[in-house]
Each structure stands twice: as C-alpha cells, then as structure tokens.
Design a protein around this motif. Structure first.
Motif, PDB file in Angstrom:
ATOM      1  N   ASP A 365       1.039  -1.325   0.152  1.00  0.00           N
ATOM      2  CA  ASP A 365       0.518   0.116   0.245  1.00  0.00           C
ATOM      3  C   ASP A 365       0.861   1.318   0.062  1.00  0.00           C
ATOM      4  O   ASP A 365       1.910   0.939   0.617  1.00  0.00           O
ATOM      5  CB  ASP A 365      -1.189  -0.486   0.921  1.00  0.00           C
ATOM      6  CG  ASP A 365      -1.711  -1.473   1.276  1.00  0.00           C
ATOM      7  OD1 ASP A 365      -2.272  -1.492  -0.489  1.00  0.00           O
ATOM      8  OD2 ASP A 365      -2.933  -1.191   2.152  1.00  0.00           O
ATOM      9  N   ALA A 366       0.684   2.600  -0.633  1.00  0.00           N
ATOM     10  CA  ALA A 366       1.275   3.638  -0.406  1.00  0.00           C
ATOM     11  C   ALA A 366       0.890   3.655   0.757  1.00  0.00           C
ATOM     12  O   ALA A 366       0.590   3.988   1.318  1.00  0.00           O
ATOM     13  CB  ALA A 366       1.063   4.294  -1.665  1.00  0.00           C
ATOM     14  N   HIS A 367       2.927   4.455   1.173  1.00  0.00           N
ATOM     15  CA  HIS A 367       2.655   5.461   2.263  1.00  0.00           C
ATOM     16  C   HIS A 367       3.572   6.923   1.902  1.00  0.00           C
ATOM     17  O   HIS A 367       4.609   6.927   1.342  1.00  0.00           O
ATOM     18  CB  HIS A 367       4.198   4.340   3.897  1.00  0.00           C
ATOM     19  CG  HIS A 367       3.394   3.496   3.446  1.00  0.00           C
ATOM     20  ND1 HIS A 367       3.833   1.545   2.763  1.00  0.00           N
ATOM     21  CD2 HIS A 367       2.413   3.184   4.708  1.00  0.00           C
ATOM     22  CE1 HIS A 367       3.254   0.941   3.393  1.00  0.00           C
ATOM     23  NE2 HIS A 367       2.640   1.765   4.292  1.00  0.00           N
ATOM     24  N   ARG A 368       2.095   7.352   2.216  1.00  0.00           N
ATOM     25  CA  ARG A 368       2.557   8.898   1.540  1.00  0.00           C
ATOM     26  C   ARG A 368       2.777   9.691   3.414  1.00  0.00           C
ATOM     27  O   ARG A 368       0.945   9.697   3.888  1.00  0.00           O
ATOM     28  CB  ARG A 368       1.685   9.509   0.244  1.00  0.00           C
ATOM     29  CG  ARG A 368       1.794  11.074   0.266  1.00  0.00           C
ATOM     30  CD  ARG A 368       1.484  11.284  -1.049  1.00  0.00           C
ATOM     31  NE  ARG A 368       1.499  13.015  -1.774  1.00  0.00           N
ATOM     32  CZ  ARG A 368       0.995  13.221  -2.416  1.00  0.00           C
ATOM     33  NH1 ARG A 368      -0.065  12.089  -3.294  1.00  0.00           N
ATOM     34  NH2 ARG A 368       1.391  14.845  -2.811  1.00  0.00           N
ATOM     35  N   GLY A 369       3.871  11.027   3.593  1.00  0.00           N
ATOM     36  CA  GLY A 369       3.165  11.479   4.827  1.00  0.00           C
ATOM     37  C   GLY A 369       4.485  11.876   5.438  1.00  0.00           C
ATOM     38  O   GLY A 369       5.922  12.325   3.869  1.00  0.00           O
ATOM     39  N   PRO A 370       4.674  12.599   6.414  1.00  0.00           N
ATOM     40  CA  PRO A 370       6.147  12.964   6.514  1.00  0.00           C
ATOM     41  C   PRO A 370       6.428  12.110   7.343  1.00  0.00           C
ATOM     42  O   PRO A 370       6.213  11.400   7.401  1.00  0.00           O
ATOM     43  CB  PRO A 370       5.423  13.640   8.284  1.00  0.00           C
ATOM     44  CG  PRO A 370       4.072  13.178   8.496  1.00  0.00           C
ATOM     45  CD  PRO A 370       3.464  12.561   7.074  1.00  0.00           C
ATOM     46  N   ALA A 371       7.899  12.641   7.017  1.00  0.00           N
ATOM     47  CA  ALA A 371       9.131  11.680   7.970  1.00  0.00           C
ATOM     48  C   ALA A 371       9.322  11.298   9.136  1.00  0.00           C
ATOM     49  O   ALA A 371       8.994  12.803  10.046  1.00  0.00           O
ATOM     50  CB  ALA A 371      10.589  12.021   7.264  1.00  0.00           C
ATOM     51  N   ALA A 372       9.974  10.913   9.920  1.00  0.00           N
ATOM     52  CA  ALA A 372      10.151  10.842  11.300  1.00  0.00           C
ATOM     53  C   ALA A 372      10.433  11.736  11.969  1.00  0.00           C
ATOM     54  O   ALA A 372      10.417  12.606  12.584  1.00  0.00           O
ATOM     55  CB  ALA A 372      10.456   9.123  11.913  1.00  0.00           C
TER      56      ALA A 372
END
Length: 501
Positions: A365-372
């Motif tokens: 599944d696509a994981h799009r977002g901010p980094a840790a």
C-alpha cells in the motif's frame, strides 16, 4: 603497511559487516556462537586463510560493503601523525574517473600477484593499475567506444569486484554490463540492461550480493526522455538477466522500450545505487523526479524490494511529491542509508535528510506523508553524495557532505542530532582506519578529519573534480579527479602512499 593476522583478529565489527568476510570465515570453520579460546583459534585460522586469498584486505566496491556504509574498519597504517610523510603521485589516465576506484590486494594479474587499483572511465574503459608504481596492467575497451567517446554518453558507475578477486563487473555508456577477468582484462560476457542506451544512463555504482549483480538506470542531464529508472538483477556467473523492477509502469516486468510506457523519468541515480541490507539481501533504492500514483508509478520515492527484485516490501513518498516532481527536487539524488534500529536516512535535492521508520512504511500500500524526522543538509541545498555511516564504540554516526559543507550527526533513539559541522565542500565521505576523508571538488584538495571531534588533521593537495570520491587502504589513498561533464578522454588519479608502499 602490511596488516598482521593478530591485528585482523581484533576486527570483529568489520567481519559482521562484510558478507565476503563472513563467507570466508564460514569456510574456515569459525562459528560465531563459539566463545573463548576455541573462537580465538578458529578466528586466527579464518584470518590466515583470508591473508592467502586474492581480494582479501581489498576495497571491492563503492562504499566498501554491500550496504554502502563507506566505513572500512580495516587498519590503513595512515594516522594523523604520519599524514605529512605521505608520498604523492599523479597518474595520467586515458579517461576521467568521475566515480571511485576499487582496490584488490594480491590479485593474480599477468601471472603474478599485484595490489591493483581498478576503475571505469566516463566513456567505459575499465583499467587496472599497479597500486605501488601506477603502471598500467591491462585495459578493457568496450566495443563501439569510438562511437560515443567525447559525447554526452557517459557513465559514473564504480565497478564491483567478485568475492575472490578473480573478476570485476563494470558498466559502459552503451548500456551494457560486463564481467572482466582480473588476470588479463578480457570480458567473459556482456549484457545490456536497457533498450535505449542513448537515453537511459548507468549512473550509479554497481553492487554484488550472493552471486547476483545489481545495477540501476537513470537519465542524462536535462531529463531527455523517453527513459525510466529501473533495477536490473543479473546472474553474475553467466550474465543472464534474471529480473527487472521498473520504477514506472511497475506492473510490467522486464526491460521496457522506454517509449512504450506513458510515464517518464524516475531515475535511480544515487552515487551508491541500490544498497543491500545485510542478512536479508533486500534491495533499497530511491527514485528521482517523476510521476507517482502509489500503484504503478513511483517517482520521488524510497523503495525496498526483496533480494530478487521481484516484490516490493516497503515504500515511502513525501507529502509534497507533486511539488518535488515539478521543481526537479529529486528525493533520489542520493541512495538510502541503512541506519540501526529499523530506520533509514534519505537525502534529497530539496536540502533535506529524512529519517524513516521502516515499520511505518512496510507493505505494498502507498505510504505518503511526513518523515519521522527531517533535518537540513549541510548547505541546505542539493545533496548529490553518499553519506558515510559508522556503527561502533562511539555509537552510530552519519557523515554528510555537499557542495557547501560537511557535517557529522549522531543517531540514537530514532533521531539525528548534529555533532559538528564546517563549511568545507565535499563529495561522498569515507571513514577508513579511524580517519574521515572528504574530497573538495570545488577548491580541490582532500580534507582529513578526526571523525568524532571534526578536527581537521590534514589537507592533501589535488585538482578539482565533480562526483569523485576517495578510498584509503593498506597505506595508500587514491583519489580520481576531473569531471565527466568536461567530456574529456583523459584524466588523473592522485595516489598518496606511506614510504615503502
């Protein structure tokens, strides 16, 4: 300076990092679970076998090991105290090496044992030099060399050596990889990894893992389409193309005619190329600007594949991926760095280093977002280099250089914290024998630092360059200079040696 077997026995940390060494250790009977005297005796036997094996004590690829850590624990004999005693030689080459050289210790060439520097020029000649004299031992020139020499068609790929020092694998601007015998420099096989070499460029360094040769493709300056970035996995023994993972039209396996895919770009061009996770053999890579849909298009993304590149295991793209694509701010301007505790670091042309937690981006599944975590690169600008990662008694350290500065970061508890920085430009840093080496491509010169304090202990003179980076091993430092963008068919390798080397 020769390294005694007892000195090598103290390098358990290095043995855990390099699969070639582990395989050698297993063949000599070292069982890691053994302890005390039995383990010490077995270790000594393994190390004695290594000393007699061609290629042991070598620097076999870009970044020294398959994960591209650029941290060699092998003593070099070079210290802050004897840097001033190094003897300098400039060797004129018949091509520019806008990459790194590799080093084979005790390789059998011309019927005798030689310590050799081996490299590939921007127009695809692969050559071996005697490391102690600078004498040319052999030269491999790919068929068709005259057709592209002096043109825009180049490669920046560092070759990779096989585990026993009998073969090296190299790239050329015709889109081929070749297996070259170290004994005499002839090619045993050649395999194309692109259907359009005039558009798809082999930029990144080659890698080798458990008999598989791994290479990636990108594009030329200006993003001249059609092209797509892809990962090619070959059987290193016979050159058979085993599998191709395409960053665009990823639902299609095999080499694509680039024009047959409506999606374009997504180059895989970081200096370290595809890096390998020890133990699993999983392949990590990052792509450049291109379309992203989280299904079949993976531009500006970090990707983990299984060892055969047949299955995606993890993926990540930043929240602002469309903006990165529009502004040509490739997240894949450098390769992933495999931090500890299940984290990776990913630099980019947008001037950021992103820390990613692998558990959070697992799955198809696509994981799009901010980094840790997100921190700035040294110059808060383009990062085109491969960071060096050191794990040891001082903890875990990341050394990063760009065209405006050099920095050191500590990594702990999932976060980077800055330890020191300076304004000296640099290409890909290298840690070897307890010293940090950073080449300044703008001003020329090779800076030498104490890694933990950042104190400069040396500045070795050499000409300007581009993406070239050093190696330091066995009492010698080798730094190619010059730029592929000058389109020259000549170049220079600068070598510094301890007296007697």
């Amino acid at each position: 300076m020769a390294i005694g077997w007892m000195s090598r026995a103290l390098l358990g940390r290095g043995w855990k990092r390099d699969m070639t060494d582990r395989q050698m250790a297993r063949r000599t009977g070292w069982k890691w679970a053994q302890a005390g005297l039995v383990a010490a005796i077995a270790a000594a036997m393994a190390l004695a076998a290594m000393a007699a094996t061609p290629g042991s004590g070598s620097w076999p690829r870009f970044g020294w090991n398959a994960q591209g850590s650029s941290d060699s624990p092998v003593p070099t004999g070079i210290t802050a105290q004897n840097l001033s005693r190094l003897q300098r030689q400039e060797v004129t080459l018949d091509g520019t090496v806008d990459a790194a050289v590799i080093f084979l210790r005790g390789a059998r060439i011309e019927g005798a044992r030689h310590d050799a520097f081996i490299f590939t020029t921007t127009y695809g000649k692969t050559e071996a030099l005697d490391a102690h004299s600078g004498r040319l031992l052999w030269r491999y020139t790919p068929p068709g060399y005259d057709d592209w020499a002096g043109s825009y068609r180049i490669t920046n790929a560092t070759p990779v050596a096989g585990p026993h020092g009998r073969y090296v694998y190299a790239a050329s601007p015709d889109g081929y990889l070749q297996k070259i015998t170290v004994a005499d420099g002839h090619a045993e096989w050649r395999t194309a990894i692109t259907r359009l070499a005039k558009r798809e460029k082999i930029t990144s360094s080659l890698n080798l893992w458990h008999g598989h040769l791994i290479a990636t493709t990108g594009g030329y300056v200006g993003d001249q389409t059609p092209y797509q970035g892809h990962v090619a996995v070959l059987d290193a023994a016979n050159g058979r193309l085993l599998h191709v993972w395409n960053a665009l039209c990823s639902n299609r396996a095999g080499l694509l005619n680039p024009a047959s895919c409506s999606q374009q770009r997504a180059a895989i061009w970081g200096r370290a190329g595809a890096v390998i996770q020890p133990g699993t053999g999983n392949i990590f890579l990052a792509t450049g600007n291109g379309p992203w849909n989280g299904k079949t298009a993976w531009g500006d993304a970090v990707i983990e594949l299984n060892a055969s590149a047949t299955r995606m295991l993890a993926n990540y793209t930043p929240t602002n991926t469309e903006d990165l694509n529009r502004r040509d701010l490739d997240i894949g301007s450098t390769s992933p760095v495999l931090l500890g505790d299940g984290y990776i670091a990913q630099g980019g042309k947008d001037g950021h280093i992103r820390v990613l937690r692998l558990a959070a981006i697992r799955g198809t599944d696509a994981h799009r977002g901010p980094a840790a975590q997100t921190v700035n690169t040294p110059g808060t600008t383009d990062l085109f280099t491969a960071p060096a990662l050191v794990k040891g008694s001082h903890g875990e350290w990341l050394f990063v250089a760009d065209y405006r500065g050099t920095e050191a970061w500590r990594f702990a508890d999932g976060r980077l914290s800055k330890a020191w920085s300076n304004e000296h430009a640099g290409t890909s840093p290298v840690v070897a024998g307890g010293l940090l080496y950073v080449y300044d491509p703008h001003g020329g010169g090779l800076y030498v630092y104490q890694p933990w304090s950042g104190r400069q202990v040396g500045d070795l003179p050499c000409p300007k360059g581009h993406w070239n980076s050093p190696i330091a091993i066995d009492g010698m430092i080798a730094e190619p200079v010059g730029s592929a963008n000058a389109h020259q068919t000549s170049g220079t390798l600068v070598i510094w040696r301890l007296p007697g080397k």
